[in-house]
Design an enzyme around this catalytic site. Structure first.
Site, short mmCIF file in Angstrom:
data_model
loop_
_atom_site.label_atom_id
_atom_site.label_comp_id
_atom_site.label_asym_id
_atom_site.label_seq_id
_atom_site.Cartn_x
_atom_site.Cartn_y
_atom_site.Cartn_z
N HIS A 85 -6.06 4.32 -5.31
CA HIS A 85 -5.33 4.53 -4.05
C HIS A 85 -6.36 4.67 -2.92
O HIS A 85 -7.44 5.26 -3.12
CB HIS A 85 -4.44 5.78 -4.14
N GLU A 157 -1.24 -2.28 -0.60
CA GLU A 157 -1.01 -1.28 0.45
C GLU A 157 -2.06 -1.45 1.54
O GLU A 157 -3.19 -0.96 1.39
CB GLU A 157 -1.13 0.13 -0.12
P1 PGA Z 1 3.44 5.98 3.05
O1 PGA Z 1 2.35 6.09 1.86
O2 PGA Z 1 4.68 5.43 2.44
O3 PGA Z 1 3.58 7.38 3.53
O4 PGA Z 1 2.85 5.05 4.07
C1 PGA Z 1 2.25 5.09 0.90
C2 PGA Z 1 1.14 5.44 -0.07
O5 PGA Z 1 0.16 6.04 0.33
O6 PGA Z 1 1.23 5.11 -1.27
#
Ligand code: PGA
Length: 236
Positions: A85, A157
């Protein structure tokens, strides 16, 4: 669809117990996975929702104070585990080489790794996203067998989208996921970053997304319920 809830370092034990009660009431035909903070993994008690971990140690167990091994996660019935992450990379120096080891350890215990990848705003502006992500994925998965590779879930992401309220266009998401699909034809591909009950309908226009990784929204059971209802309606 696979819907992964990343609670991050939120909720006290009392809040988590209440949270579970509310989450339990969400009925969905999609697969829901909750990733709570480590201390709450053992009090998770919902049979129709899977349990995931936000992290795993790169060590296999033994004298490593503060670490939680893949074997220990397995003993808690964990099905999935996030790896790489962007917050772990940024604040805890999680490098591609560390991620590689974590993935190996998880696969050994039959826990499905969810590998998170994403570009910074600067990298996007330079048009480097696809090249960067595919070469990173290729490197991280390079020592795995084909069979092992197919088990990995990729969560795209964009770093600039996490927690900011800004999401890429559907075309941009699909373009990136398409390039990942070219190197991993059989894997599940998720999108994550500022997803909410208002933008999910537009995300459903995507032809490439197989699921979602939710941060902020994961902490709001009422809104999460609306989110899952929108998913159900659209797909019927
Ligand atoms: P968010 O976070 O939905 O608050 O943007 C997503 C994540 O960090 O997995």
């Amino acid at each position: 669809m696979l819907i992964v809830l990343n609670n991050k370092s939120n909720l006290t034990k009392e809040e988590y117990v209440l949270y579970l009660e509310k989450i339990k009431a969400i009925v969905s035909k999609h697969e829901l996975v909750v990733c709570p903070s480590m201390p709450y993994l053992s009090i998770f008690n919902i049979s129709n929702i899977k349990l995931g971990s936000q992290d795993v140690s790169e060590k296999e167990g033994g004298a490593y104070t503060g670490e939680t091994s893949a074997l220990q996660l397995k003993s808690l019935n964990i099905s999935y585990c996030l790896v790489g992450h962007s917050e772990r990379r940024a604040y805890f120096n999680e490098t591609p080489d560390i991620i590689k080891i974590k993935i190996k350890n998880l696969l050994k215990q039959n826990i499905i790794p969810i590998l998170c990848v994403g570009e910074t705003k600067e990298e996007k502006q330079k048009g480097k996203t696809k090249e960067l992500l595919t070469s990173q994925i290729n490197y991280i998965l390079s020592t795995l067998s084909e069979e092992e590779k197919e088990k990995i879930i990729i969560a795209y992401e964009p770093i600039w989208s996490i927690g900011t309220g800004i999401i890429p266009t559907i075309d941009d998401i699909d373009d990136v996921l398409n390039s990942i699909r070219e190197i991993l034809p059989k894997n599940k591909l998720l999108y994550g970053g500022s997803i909410n009950e208002e933008n999910v309908a537009s995300l459903q226009e995507s032809k490439m997304i197989n699921g979602y990784l939710l941060g902020g929204l994961s902490l709001k059971p009422e809104k999460l319920k609306i989110f899952t209802q929108i998913l159900e309606n659209k797909q019927n």
